[in-house]
Design a protein around this motif. Sequence first.
Motif, PDB file in Angstrom:
ATOM      1  N   VAL A   1      -3.285  -8.963   8.317  1.00  0.00           N
ATOM      2  CA  VAL A   1      -2.266  -8.808   9.915  1.00  0.00           C
ATOM      3  C   VAL A   1      -1.924  -6.899  10.082  1.00  0.00           C
ATOM      4  O   VAL A   1      -2.318  -6.524   8.410  1.00  0.00           O
ATOM      5  N   ASN A   2      -2.236  -6.105  10.720  1.00  0.00           N
ATOM      6  CA  ASN A   2      -1.793  -4.374  10.568  1.00  0.00           C
ATOM      7  C   ASN A   2      -1.070  -4.233  11.131  1.00  0.00           C
ATOM      8  O   ASN A   2       0.078  -3.955  12.008  1.00  0.00           O
ATOM      9  N   ILE A   3       0.466  -4.156   9.930  1.00  0.00           N
ATOM     10  CA  ILE A   3       1.070  -4.053   9.202  1.00  0.00           C
ATOM     11  C   ILE A   3       1.858  -2.687   9.040  1.00  0.00           C
ATOM     12  O   ILE A   3       1.356  -2.810   7.888  1.00  0.00           O
ATOM     13  N   PHE A   4       2.951  -1.865   9.511  1.00  0.00           N
ATOM     14  CA  PHE A   4       2.237  -0.300   8.872  1.00  0.00           C
ATOM     15  C   PHE A   4       3.784  -0.026   8.265  1.00  0.00           C
ATOM     16  O   PHE A   4       3.735   1.226   7.745  1.00  0.00           O
ATOM     17  N   GLY A   5       4.270  -0.756   8.537  1.00  0.00           N
ATOM     18  CA  GLY A   5       5.573  -0.641   7.972  1.00  0.00           C
ATOM     19  C   GLY A   5       7.272  -1.969   8.089  1.00  0.00           C
ATOM     20  O   GLY A   5       6.774  -2.617   8.861  1.00  0.00           O
ATOM     21  N   TYR A   6       7.936  -1.464   7.173  1.00  0.00           N
ATOM     22  CA  TYR A   6       8.667  -2.802   7.155  1.00  0.00           C
ATOM     23  C   TYR A   6      10.238  -1.937   7.373  1.00  0.00           C
ATOM     24  O   TYR A   6      11.185  -1.255   6.273  1.00  0.00           O
TER      25      TYR A   6
ATOM     26  N   CYS B   1       3.592  -6.776 -11.435  1.00  0.00           N
ATOM     27  CA  CYS B   1       2.688  -6.628 -10.279  1.00  0.00           C
ATOM     28  C   CYS B   1       1.729  -6.003 -10.015  1.00  0.00           C
ATOM     29  O   CYS B   1       1.115  -6.035 -11.884  1.00  0.00           O
ATOM     30  N   VAL B   2       0.813  -6.620  -9.314  1.00  0.00           N
ATOM     31  CA  VAL B   2      -0.867  -5.682  -9.227  1.00  0.00           C
ATOM     32  C   VAL B   2      -0.685  -4.818  -7.861  1.00  0.00           C
ATOM     33  O   VAL B   2      -0.576  -4.485  -7.056  1.00  0.00           O
ATOM     34  N   ASP B   3      -1.481  -3.464  -8.487  1.00  0.00           N
ATOM     35  CA  ASP B   3      -1.963  -2.516  -7.394  1.00  0.00           C
ATOM     36  C   ASP B   3      -2.899  -3.777  -6.712  1.00  0.00           C
ATOM     37  O   ASP B   3      -3.541  -4.221  -6.594  1.00  0.00           O
ATOM     38  N   SER B   4      -2.537  -2.877  -4.896  1.00  0.00           N
ATOM     39  CA  SER B   4      -3.292  -3.235  -3.872  1.00  0.00           C
ATOM     40  C   SER B   4      -4.475  -2.980  -4.165  1.00  0.00           C
ATOM     41  O   SER B   4      -4.584  -1.716  -4.156  1.00  0.00           O
ATOM     42  N   VAL B   5      -5.614  -3.494  -3.116  1.00  0.00           N
ATOM     43  CA  VAL B   5      -6.903  -2.762  -3.422  1.00  0.00           C
ATOM     44  C   VAL B   5      -7.068  -2.446  -1.383  1.00  0.00           C
ATOM     45  O   VAL B   5      -6.257  -2.536  -0.668  1.00  0.00           O
TER      46      VAL B   5
ATOM     47  N   PRO C   1       0.950  -1.532   0.635  1.00  0.00           N
ATOM     48  CA  PRO C   1       0.299  -0.248  -0.074  1.00  0.00           C
ATOM     49  C   PRO C   1       0.876   1.263   0.133  1.00  0.00           C
ATOM     50  O   PRO C   1       2.112   1.182   0.642  1.00  0.00           O
ATOM     51  N   ASP C   2      -0.113   2.176  -0.352  1.00  0.00           N
ATOM     52  CA  ASP C   2       1.093   3.443  -0.429  1.00  0.00           C
ATOM     53  C   ASP C   2       1.021   3.953   1.105  1.00  0.00           C
ATOM     54  O   ASP C   2       2.421   4.780   1.183  1.00  0.00           O
TER      55      ASP C   2
END
Length: 499
Positions: free
Chosen positions: A433-438, A495-499, A29-30
């Motif tokens: 799962v609520n992951i917002f970064g890596y 690549c496919v866009d995430s929805v 996600p963006d």
Amino acid sequence: MFSVKNFVLHYLLLCVSYTCGALNNKRFPDNFLFGTATASYQVEGAWNIDGKGENNWDKVTHSTPSPVRENATGDIACDSYHKYREDVDILKTLGVNHYRFSISWSRILPTGFTNKINQDGLAYYANLIEELKENNIEPVITIFHWDTPQDLENIGGWTNEVIIDLFEKYAELLFKTYGNDVKYWITFNEPKQTCQGGYGSGEMAPVIKSPGIGEYMCVHNVLKAHAKVWHMYNDQFRENQKGHVGITIDTQWAEPNSNSEEDVQAAERFLQFTFGWYANPIINGDYPEVMKKLIADRSEKQGFEKSRLPVFTDEQVEFIKGTADFLGVNYYTTRMVQHTTDPQTMVYDWIADMEIHSYQKDEWPSTASNWLKIVPWGFRKLMNWLKATYSDIPILITENGVSEDGSSLEDDIRIYYFQEHLSNLRDALDDGVNIFGYTAWSLMDNFEWMKGYTEKFGIYSVNFSSPNRIRTPKKSADYFKYVMRTRCLVQESDCVDSV
Ligand code: PNW
């Protein structure tokens, strides 16, 4: 150099050498954050420059005989104290959203107390933060990544509760000084390594061996200190600064050795003793029930008058509960866990207290670090366990990475590691799962604690024999750059866009 053609070829070659699953081809996600990490003692150097006080790692690395491989020290390390601008340039080249670094307590407060504030130390981090902000890179700051001021270590460090208020004062100074520019604060990096390594097994500074006692006393104080800092931020700074305060916890994934009830419970016990030890108090208020019961029972059999695991009062439980805006998670590897037929009832240390047997499979690829076998699917399983156990708390992956011996800049193993782990992470996002970064460990090769400079985790290599510590990108830097740009793990046409 990196090109899509090379990338495809390269991935196929890697798949011949290692087991590859199909990679997740959805874009991240963006608003998903990508970054890299370092820690003060591992990269800064300048150990006695501009008023910095001595800390526990200075002390340990300067002792004779030294417990560190090849007698290495962090005296100069990557010299990031002088080269931070270059570090930020590299981050900019990579195209990251954030940079996770830690602040050296004794660089700011040489004695650990606020009696003496080192203005040069304060200025160093102010400059680094400014440089990051100017380049649109979000600073993610670890307040404590293992380097305790030596004056405090001399009086017992994290086993002495006086450190709690001193840590709060140190954190308060950081919030006051930098808080307007910082959205993510991490109180502690991996309390397990500080406490079990530092005061239990003695494998980390300050190299105290007090198994079954020291690590539990240490964690008790770390949790109280964490909670105090979260409350202080919440009461005094949150309204104006609008940041988030969390803690970073590390664990391996524990895979049950069979689906027998006993092995499944043993694996759960491993996770509760390794992750729940901190996360359960911080989220639910107290140590996991299984830890409380097992350590109390074993302590009694061993002749102790009370449990070796300290007890929180009801008031403390309430105070510690709910004190994380997010969880930082460090994942590197996995262990197989089984029920043990030998509970070693009279041995007291954290490992024996778990009453499990664990091992890693020979067929899992390994690297320069003997503990780090590559098990990407463990990452996804851990993420799902976290969601199930801690009900959707936001997660920031604060470390994930692999080492090599530095013999080549063609670090295919690291590209493979990132691809597979990021793919499993993307799967975990699909799982909800609520992951917002890596955050990849690490931006560059650095002082790898007791292993000195023999295990290299960087996506940039550092020449430690060159006086100005020349940084050179490895092949994985190109792959990382590609992922930052496309937010996708496979070649762009797939690549496919995430929805
Ligand atoms: C982390 N394990 O430690 C630290 O936060 C870093 O400072 C360090 O350089 C990096 O990992 C690589 O070692 C860990 O056994 C040490 O799973 C051991 C484990 C995990 C993290």
